[in-house]
Design a protein around this motif. Structure first.
Motif, mmCIF file in Angstrom:
data_model
loop_
_atom_site.group_PDB
_atom_site.id
_atom_site.type_symbol
_atom_site.label_atom_id
_atom_site.label_comp_id
_atom_site.label_asym_id
_atom_site.label_seq_id
_atom_site.Cartn_x
_atom_site.Cartn_y
_atom_site.Cartn_z
ATOM 1 N N PHE A 80 -6.848 4.230 5.671
ATOM 2 C CA PHE A 80 -7.518 4.106 4.370
ATOM 3 C C PHE A 80 -6.675 4.686 3.229
ATOM 4 O O PHE A 80 -7.208 5.198 2.238
ATOM 5 C CB PHE A 80 -8.903 4.770 4.409
ATOM 6 N N VAL A 81 -5.366 4.573 3.366
ATOM 7 C CA VAL A 81 -4.458 5.136 2.362
ATOM 8 C C VAL A 81 -4.412 4.227 1.132
ATOM 9 O O VAL A 81 -4.153 3.028 1.252
ATOM 10 C CB VAL A 81 -3.041 5.316 2.937
ATOM 11 N N PRO A 82 -4.640 4.774 -0.075
ATOM 12 C CA PRO A 82 -4.594 3.961 -1.289
ATOM 13 C C PRO A 82 -3.170 3.727 -1.775
ATOM 14 O O PRO A 82 -2.211 4.340 -1.283
ATOM 15 C CB PRO A 82 -5.398 4.794 -2.295
ATOM 16 N N ALA A 83 -3.034 2.878 -2.785
ATOM 17 C CA ALA A 83 -1.722 2.400 -3.215
ATOM 18 C C ALA A 83 -0.797 3.503 -3.705
ATOM 19 O O ALA A 83 0.410 3.475 -3.441
ATOM 20 C CB ALA A 83 -1.896 1.338 -4.306
ATOM 21 N N ALA A 84 -1.325 4.479 -4.412
ATOM 22 C CA ALA A 84 -0.464 5.523 -4.972
ATOM 23 C C ALA A 84 0.106 6.449 -3.915
ATOM 24 O O ALA A 84 1.060 7.184 -4.181
ATOM 25 C CB ALA A 84 -1.235 6.335 -6.015
ATOM 26 N N GLU A 85 -0.461 6.409 -2.707
ATOM 27 C CA GLU A 85 -0.058 7.370 -1.678
ATOM 28 C C GLU A 85 0.597 6.741 -0.448
ATOM 29 O O GLU A 85 1.082 7.459 0.434
ATOM 30 C CB GLU A 85 -1.288 8.170 -1.239
ATOM 31 N N ILE A 86 0.626 5.434 -0.372
ATOM 32 C CA ILE A 86 1.143 4.795 0.838
ATOM 33 C C ILE A 86 2.662 4.895 0.896
ATOM 34 O O ILE A 86 3.349 4.778 -0.131
ATOM 35 C CB ILE A 86 0.680 3.321 0.925
ATOM 36 N N ASP A 87 3.209 5.147 2.076
ATOM 37 C CA ASP A 87 4.667 5.175 2.225
ATOM 38 C C ASP A 87 5.151 3.854 2.816
ATOM 39 O O ASP A 87 4.370 3.038 3.296
ATOM 40 C CB ASP A 87 5.132 6.361 3.068
ATOM 41 N N ASP A 88 6.448 3.662 2.759
ATOM 42 C CA ASP A 88 7.027 2.389 3.188
ATOM 43 C C ASP A 88 6.771 2.120 4.664
ATOM 44 O O ASP A 88 6.529 0.976 5.068
ATOM 45 C CB ASP A 88 8.531 2.370 2.923
ATOM 46 N N ASP A 89 6.850 3.179 5.482
ATOM 47 C CA ASP A 89 6.693 2.994 6.924
ATOM 48 C C ASP A 89 5.312 2.455 7.273
ATOM 49 O O ASP A 89 5.191 1.505 8.057
ATOM 50 C CB ASP A 89 6.932 4.315 7.653
ATOM 51 N N LEU A 90 4.273 3.027 6.684
ATOM 52 C CA LEU A 90 2.912 2.562 6.967
ATOM 53 C C LEU A 90 2.714 1.140 6.475
ATOM 54 O O LEU A 90 2.151 0.295 7.177
ATOM 55 C CB LEU A 90 1.887 3.501 6.322
ATOM 56 N N TRP A 91 3.160 0.868 5.259
ATOM 57 C CA TRP A 91 3.032 -0.479 4.711
ATOM 58 C C TRP A 91 3.693 -1.507 5.626
ATOM 59 O O TRP A 91 3.098 -2.525 5.976
ATOM 60 C CB TRP A 91 3.645 -0.532 3.314
ATOM 61 N N GLU A 92 4.932 -1.226 6.001
ATOM 62 C CA GLU A 92 5.695 -2.192 6.795
ATOM 63 C C GLU A 92 5.114 -2.353 8.203
ATOM 64 O O GLU A 92 5.106 -3.457 8.756
ATOM 65 C CB GLU A 92 7.158 -1.762 6.852
ATOM 66 N N ARG A 93 4.608 -1.259 8.784
ATOM 67 C CA ARG A 93 4.035 -1.343 10.130
ATOM 68 C C ARG A 93 2.750 -2.170 10.133
ATOM 69 O O ARG A 93 2.550 -3.020 11.009
ATOM 70 C CB ARG A 93 3.774 0.071 10.659
ATOM 71 N N VAL A 94 1.879 -1.944 9.166
ATOM 72 C CA VAL A 94 0.632 -2.707 9.100
ATOM 73 C C VAL A 94 0.912 -4.186 8.823
ATOM 74 O O VAL A 94 0.338 -5.077 9.465
ATOM 75 C CB VAL A 94 -0.309 -2.125 8.026
ATOM 76 N N MET A 95 1.802 -4.463 7.899
ATOM 77 C CA MET A 95 2.115 -5.859 7.585
ATOM 78 C C MET A 95 2.795 -6.557 8.772
ATOM 79 O O MET A 95 2.559 -7.737 9.026
ATOM 80 C CB MET A 95 2.996 -5.944 6.341
ATOM 81 N N GLY A 133 -12.880 -3.163 -0.843
ATOM 82 C CA GLY A 133 -13.302 -1.803 -0.570
ATOM 83 C C GLY A 133 -13.591 -1.458 0.866
ATOM 84 O O GLY A 133 -14.334 -0.512 1.129
ATOM 85 N N ARG A 134 -13.032 -2.223 1.820
ATOM 86 C CA ARG A 134 -13.342 -1.960 3.225
ATOM 87 C C ARG A 134 -12.205 -1.291 3.987
ATOM 88 O O ARG A 134 -12.322 -1.045 5.189
ATOM 89 C CB ARG A 134 -13.722 -3.264 3.925
ATOM 90 N N ALA A 135 -11.105 -0.999 3.355
ATOM 91 C CA ALA A 135 -9.973 -0.363 4.032
ATOM 92 C C ALA A 135 -8.998 0.126 2.976
ATOM 93 O O ALA A 135 -9.285 0.080 1.778
ATOM 94 C CB ALA A 135 -9.299 -1.332 4.994
ATOM 95 N N GLY A 136 -7.822 0.577 3.426
ATOM 96 C CA GLY A 136 -6.786 1.001 2.500
ATOM 97 C C GLY A 136 -5.979 -0.169 1.973
ATOM 98 O O GLY A 136 -6.255 -1.340 2.258
ATOM 99 N N THR A 137 -4.943 0.165 1.223
ATOM 100 C CA THR A 137 -4.141 -0.860 0.543
ATOM 101 C C THR A 137 -3.446 -1.810 1.517
ATOM 102 O O THR A 137 -3.500 -3.034 1.352
ATOM 103 C CB THR A 137 -3.086 -0.182 -0.340
ATOM 104 N N ALA A 138 -2.780 -1.277 2.528
ATOM 105 C CA ALA A 138 -1.984 -2.116 3.418
ATOM 106 C C ALA A 138 -2.869 -3.048 4.238
ATOM 107 O O ALA A 138 -2.597 -4.243 4.353
ATOM 108 C CB ALA A 138 -1.128 -1.250 4.339
ATOM 109 N N TYR A 139 -3.927 -2.503 4.834
ATOM 110 C CA TYR A 139 -4.817 -3.330 5.650
ATOM 111 C C TYR A 139 -5.476 -4.407 4.796
ATOM 112 O O TYR A 139 -5.537 -5.574 5.199
ATOM 113 C CB TYR A 139 -5.870 -2.452 6.310
ATOM 114 N N THR A 140 -5.963 -4.030 3.617
ATOM 115 C CA THR A 140 -6.626 -4.995 2.739
ATOM 116 C C THR A 140 -5.670 -6.113 2.357
ATOM 117 O O THR A 140 -6.017 -7.298 2.425
ATOM 118 C CB THR A 140 -7.156 -4.292 1.487
ATOM 119 N N ALA A 141 -4.459 -5.743 1.957
ATOM 120 C CA ALA A 141 -3.472 -6.754 1.582
ATOM 121 C C ALA A 141 -3.101 -7.636 2.769
ATOM 122 O O ALA A 141 -2.935 -8.858 2.633
ATOM 123 C CB ALA A 141 -2.221 -6.084 1.015
ATOM 124 N N SER A 142 -2.979 -7.029 3.953
ATOM 125 C CA SER A 142 -2.577 -7.806 5.134
ATOM 126 C C SER A 142 -3.621 -8.842 5.510
ATOM 127 O O SER A 142 -3.279 -9.972 5.887
ATOM 128 C CB SER A 142 -2.307 -6.863 6.313
#
Length: 238
Positions: A80-95, A133-142
Protein backbone atom coordinates in the motif's frame (compact mmCIF):
# COMPACT_ATOMS: atom_id res chain seq x y z
CA UNK A 1 -7.51 -18.50 -6.91
CA UNK A 2 -5.23 -20.29 -9.33
CA UNK A 3 -5.53 -23.49 -7.33
CA UNK A 4 -9.32 -23.23 -7.31
CA UNK A 5 -9.33 -22.60 -11.07
CA UNK A 6 -7.14 -25.64 -11.69
CA UNK A 7 -9.30 -27.89 -9.52
CA UNK A 8 -12.56 -26.71 -11.09
CA UNK A 9 -11.33 -26.81 -14.68
CA UNK A 10 -9.94 -30.31 -14.13
CA UNK A 11 -13.27 -31.51 -12.69
CA UNK A 12 -14.93 -30.17 -15.82
CA UNK A 13 -12.61 -32.26 -18.00
CA UNK A 14 -9.86 -29.80 -18.90
CA UNK A 15 -6.27 -30.94 -19.16
CA UNK A 16 -4.56 -28.40 -16.94
CA UNK A 17 -0.96 -27.24 -16.96
CA UNK A 18 -0.07 -25.42 -13.74
CA UNK A 19 2.69 -22.90 -13.26
CA UNK A 20 4.06 -21.44 -10.05
CA UNK A 21 7.35 -20.31 -8.57
CA UNK A 22 6.96 -22.71 -5.64
CA UNK A 23 7.06 -26.37 -6.64
CA UNK A 24 5.76 -28.03 -3.46
CA UNK A 25 2.16 -26.72 -3.75
CA UNK A 26 2.23 -27.47 -7.48
CA UNK A 27 3.25 -31.10 -7.00
CA UNK A 28 0.65 -31.58 -4.28
CA UNK A 29 -2.10 -30.13 -6.47
CA UNK A 30 -1.11 -32.28 -9.45
CA UNK A 31 -1.27 -35.36 -7.24
CA UNK A 32 -4.69 -34.34 -5.98
CA UNK A 33 -6.09 -33.70 -9.45
CA UNK A 34 -4.74 -36.99 -10.80
CA UNK A 35 -6.13 -38.91 -7.81
CA UNK A 36 -9.55 -37.51 -8.65
CA UNK A 37 -9.26 -38.76 -12.23
CA UNK A 38 -8.13 -35.51 -13.82
CA UNK A 39 -5.12 -34.73 -15.96
CA UNK A 40 -2.53 -32.21 -14.75
CA UNK A 41 1.07 -31.21 -15.36
CA UNK A 42 3.21 -28.89 -13.22
CA UNK A 43 5.87 -26.49 -14.51
CA UNK A 44 7.97 -24.26 -12.28
CA UNK A 45 7.87 -20.71 -13.61
CA UNK A 46 8.82 -17.24 -12.49
CA UNK A 47 6.36 -15.14 -14.46
CA UNK A 48 8.68 -12.13 -14.43
CA UNK A 49 11.23 -14.08 -16.52
CA UNK A 50 10.33 -14.19 -20.19
CA UNK A 51 12.28 -17.38 -20.97
CA UNK A 52 10.51 -19.26 -18.19
CA UNK A 53 7.09 -18.03 -19.29
CA UNK A 54 7.80 -19.10 -22.86
CA UNK A 55 8.88 -22.53 -21.63
CA UNK A 56 5.70 -22.82 -19.56
CA UNK A 57 3.42 -22.11 -22.52
CA UNK A 58 5.50 -24.38 -24.75
CA UNK A 59 5.21 -27.21 -22.21
CA UNK A 60 1.42 -27.04 -22.41
CA UNK A 61 1.46 -27.20 -26.20
CA UNK A 62 4.06 -29.97 -26.20
CA UNK A 63 1.93 -32.04 -23.82
CA UNK A 64 -1.44 -31.53 -25.49
CA UNK A 65 -0.88 -30.17 -28.99
CA UNK A 66 -2.94 -27.03 -28.49
CA UNK A 67 -3.79 -24.26 -26.03
CA UNK A 68 -7.44 -23.39 -25.54
CA UNK A 69 -7.42 -21.30 -22.36
CA UNK A 70 -4.69 -19.22 -20.76
CA UNK A 71 -5.29 -17.98 -17.21
CA UNK A 72 -2.89 -15.23 -16.13
CA UNK A 73 -3.42 -15.31 -12.39
CA UNK A 74 -0.11 -14.62 -10.63
CA UNK A 75 0.03 -11.36 -8.69
CA UNK A 76 1.65 -9.59 -5.77
CA UNK A 77 0.67 -6.62 -3.62
CA UNK A 78 2.73 -3.52 -2.87
CA UNK A 79 2.44 -2.82 0.87
CA UNK A 80 0.00 0.00 0.00
CA UNK A 81 2.93 2.33 -0.67
CA UNK A 82 1.86 5.70 -2.16
CA UNK A 83 3.55 7.48 -5.05
CA UNK A 84 5.76 9.83 -3.04
CA UNK A 85 7.31 6.95 -1.11
CA UNK A 86 7.64 4.08 -3.59
CA UNK A 87 11.15 2.99 -4.57
CA UNK A 88 12.25 1.68 -7.94
CA UNK A 89 12.67 -1.90 -6.75
CA UNK A 90 9.09 -2.23 -5.51
CA UNK A 91 7.65 -0.55 -8.58
CA UNK A 92 9.61 -2.75 -10.97
CA UNK A 93 8.89 -5.97 -9.04
CA UNK A 94 5.12 -5.39 -8.94
CA UNK A 95 4.96 -4.38 -12.60
CA UNK A 96 7.11 -7.37 -13.60
CA UNK A 97 4.78 -9.90 -11.97
CA UNK A 98 1.42 -8.20 -12.50
CA UNK A 99 1.87 -6.79 -16.02
CA UNK A 100 4.95 -8.15 -17.77
CA UNK A 101 4.17 -11.75 -16.81
CA UNK A 102 0.68 -11.73 -18.37
CA UNK A 103 2.06 -9.91 -21.41
CA UNK A 104 4.81 -12.50 -21.89
CA UNK A 105 2.34 -15.39 -21.64
CA UNK A 106 -0.18 -13.69 -23.90
CA UNK A 107 2.47 -12.92 -26.49
CA UNK A 108 3.57 -16.56 -26.56
CA UNK A 109 0.01 -17.90 -26.62
CA UNK A 110 -1.46 -15.69 -29.33
CA UNK A 111 0.28 -17.28 -32.37
CA UNK A 112 -0.75 -20.70 -31.07
CA UNK A 113 -4.36 -19.71 -30.56
CA UNK A 114 -4.69 -17.86 -33.85
CA UNK A 115 -3.18 -20.79 -35.76
CA UNK A 116 -5.69 -23.23 -34.25
CA UNK A 117 -8.66 -20.93 -34.88
CA UNK A 118 -9.18 -19.34 -31.48
CA UNK A 119 -8.82 -19.47 -27.73
CA UNK A 120 -9.57 -17.61 -24.53
CA UNK A 121 -7.22 -15.53 -22.39
CA UNK A 122 -8.40 -14.75 -18.86
CA UNK A 123 -6.52 -12.14 -16.85
CA UNK A 124 -6.98 -11.86 -13.10
CA UNK A 125 -7.13 -8.11 -12.61
CA UNK A 126 -8.63 -6.50 -9.50
CA UNK A 127 -11.10 -3.88 -8.40
CA UNK A 128 -7.84 -2.01 -7.79
CA UNK A 129 -7.61 -1.76 -11.57
CA UNK A 130 -10.99 -0.05 -11.76
CA UNK A 131 -10.65 2.38 -8.86
CA UNK A 132 -7.89 4.30 -7.13
CA UNK A 133 -8.29 3.48 -3.46
CA UNK A 134 -7.91 -0.28 -3.07
CA UNK A 135 -4.11 -0.60 -2.98
CA UNK A 136 -0.86 1.33 -3.34
CA UNK A 137 0.50 3.07 -6.41
CA UNK A 138 2.29 0.15 -8.06
CA UNK A 139 -0.48 -2.42 -7.62
CA UNK A 140 -3.17 0.04 -8.73
CA UNK A 141 -1.21 1.04 -11.81
CA UNK A 142 -0.39 -2.58 -12.65
CA UNK A 143 -4.00 -3.70 -12.57
CA UNK A 144 -5.13 -0.72 -14.65
CA UNK A 145 -2.44 -1.72 -17.14
CA UNK A 146 -3.61 -5.34 -17.14
CA UNK A 147 -7.15 -4.23 -17.96
CA UNK A 148 -5.74 -2.12 -20.80
CA UNK A 149 -3.83 -5.13 -22.09
CA UNK A 150 -7.01 -7.20 -21.91
CA UNK A 151 -9.03 -4.74 -23.97
CA UNK A 152 -6.33 -4.19 -26.58
CA UNK A 153 -5.81 -7.93 -27.14
CA UNK A 154 -9.57 -8.49 -27.28
CA UNK A 155 -10.01 -5.88 -29.98
CA UNK A 156 -6.93 -6.71 -32.01
CA UNK A 157 -7.38 -10.49 -32.17
CA UNK A 158 -11.17 -10.66 -32.41
CA UNK A 159 -11.04 -11.53 -36.14
CA UNK A 160 -8.76 -14.50 -35.36
CA UNK A 161 -11.24 -15.98 -32.89
CA UNK A 162 -9.36 -15.10 -29.70
CA UNK A 163 -11.32 -13.71 -26.76
CA UNK A 164 -9.53 -11.87 -23.98
CA UNK A 165 -11.36 -11.04 -20.76
CA UNK A 166 -10.55 -10.03 -17.20
CA UNK A 167 -11.90 -10.79 -13.76
CA UNK A 168 -11.77 -8.02 -11.15
CA UNK A 169 -11.93 -9.73 -7.76
CA UNK A 170 -12.57 -7.84 -4.55
CA UNK A 171 -11.47 -9.23 -1.21
CA UNK A 172 -10.74 -12.95 -1.58
CA UNK A 173 -9.36 -15.44 0.95
CA UNK A 174 -6.03 -16.23 -0.75
CA UNK A 175 -2.34 -16.26 0.06
CA UNK A 176 -1.61 -12.90 -1.57
CA UNK A 177 -1.70 -11.26 1.83
CA UNK A 178 1.65 -12.88 2.59
CA UNK A 179 3.22 -10.35 0.20
CA UNK A 180 2.16 -7.55 2.59
CA UNK A 181 5.27 -7.30 4.76
CA UNK A 182 5.45 -3.69 6.02
CA UNK A 183 2.12 -1.93 5.33
CA UNK A 184 2.59 1.76 4.60
CA UNK A 185 0.85 3.94 7.24
CA UNK A 186 -0.49 6.52 4.78
CA UNK A 187 -1.67 3.87 2.33
CA UNK A 188 -3.42 1.93 5.07
CA UNK A 189 -5.04 5.06 6.47
CA UNK A 190 -6.44 6.00 3.09
CA UNK A 191 -7.70 2.44 2.56
CA UNK A 192 -9.43 2.30 5.95
CA UNK A 193 -12.72 4.02 4.94
CA UNK A 194 -13.09 1.48 2.12
CA UNK A 195 -12.25 -1.62 4.17
CA UNK A 196 -14.44 -4.70 3.79
CA UNK A 197 -15.39 -4.67 7.48
CA UNK A 198 -16.42 -1.04 7.48
CA UNK A 199 -18.49 -1.48 4.33
CA UNK A 200 -20.10 -4.71 5.55
CA UNK A 201 -18.81 -6.86 2.68
CA UNK A 202 -17.85 -10.50 3.15
CA UNK A 203 -14.54 -11.92 1.99
CA UNK A 204 -15.10 -14.16 -1.03
CA UNK A 205 -13.81 -17.69 -1.44
CA UNK A 206 -11.40 -18.59 -4.20
CA UNK A 207 -13.89 -20.97 -5.80
CA UNK A 208 -16.22 -18.05 -6.49
CA UNK A 209 -13.53 -16.52 -8.67
CA UNK A 210 -12.83 -19.90 -10.28
CA UNK A 211 -16.48 -20.26 -11.27
CA UNK A 212 -16.37 -16.86 -12.94
CA UNK A 213 -13.29 -17.99 -14.85
CA UNK A 214 -15.00 -21.21 -15.89
CA UNK A 215 -17.94 -19.27 -17.29
CA UNK A 216 -15.67 -16.88 -19.19
CA UNK A 217 -13.71 -19.80 -20.67
CA UNK A 218 -16.84 -21.61 -21.79
CA UNK A 219 -18.92 -21.28 -24.94
CA UNK A 220 -21.65 -19.81 -22.73
CA UNK A 221 -19.54 -16.65 -22.75
CA UNK A 222 -18.66 -16.66 -26.46
CA UNK A 223 -20.16 -13.19 -26.81
CA UNK A 224 -18.06 -11.80 -23.96
CA UNK A 225 -14.85 -10.20 -25.18
CA UNK A 226 -12.81 -7.36 -23.75
CA UNK A 227 -15.05 -7.26 -20.70
CA UNK A 228 -14.03 -6.92 -17.06
CA UNK A 229 -16.21 -9.08 -14.82
CA UNK A 230 -16.29 -7.64 -11.31
CA UNK A 231 -16.60 -10.32 -8.62
CA UNK A 232 -16.43 -8.43 -5.35
CA UNK A 233 -19.56 -9.26 -3.37
CA UNK A 234 -20.81 -5.72 -3.89
CA UNK A 235 -17.74 -3.96 -2.46
CA UNK A 236 -17.65 -1.33 -5.21
CA UNK A 237 -21.39 -0.87 -5.71
CA UNK A 238 -21.86 1.87 -3.14
Amino acid sequence: MGRAMAELFAREGAKVVLGDLNTAPLDELVTQIRAAGGEALAVQVNVSKVAQVNAFVDAAVSAHGRLDVLCNNAGILDNFVPAAEIDDDLWERVMAVNVSGPMYATRRALPIMTAQGGGVIINTASVGGQFGGRAGTAYTASKHALIGLTRNVAWTYLPQGVRCVAIAPGGVATGIGSSITVPNPLGMARLAPLSLDRMGVSVLQAEEIARAALFLASDDAKGVNGAVLTVDGGWTVG
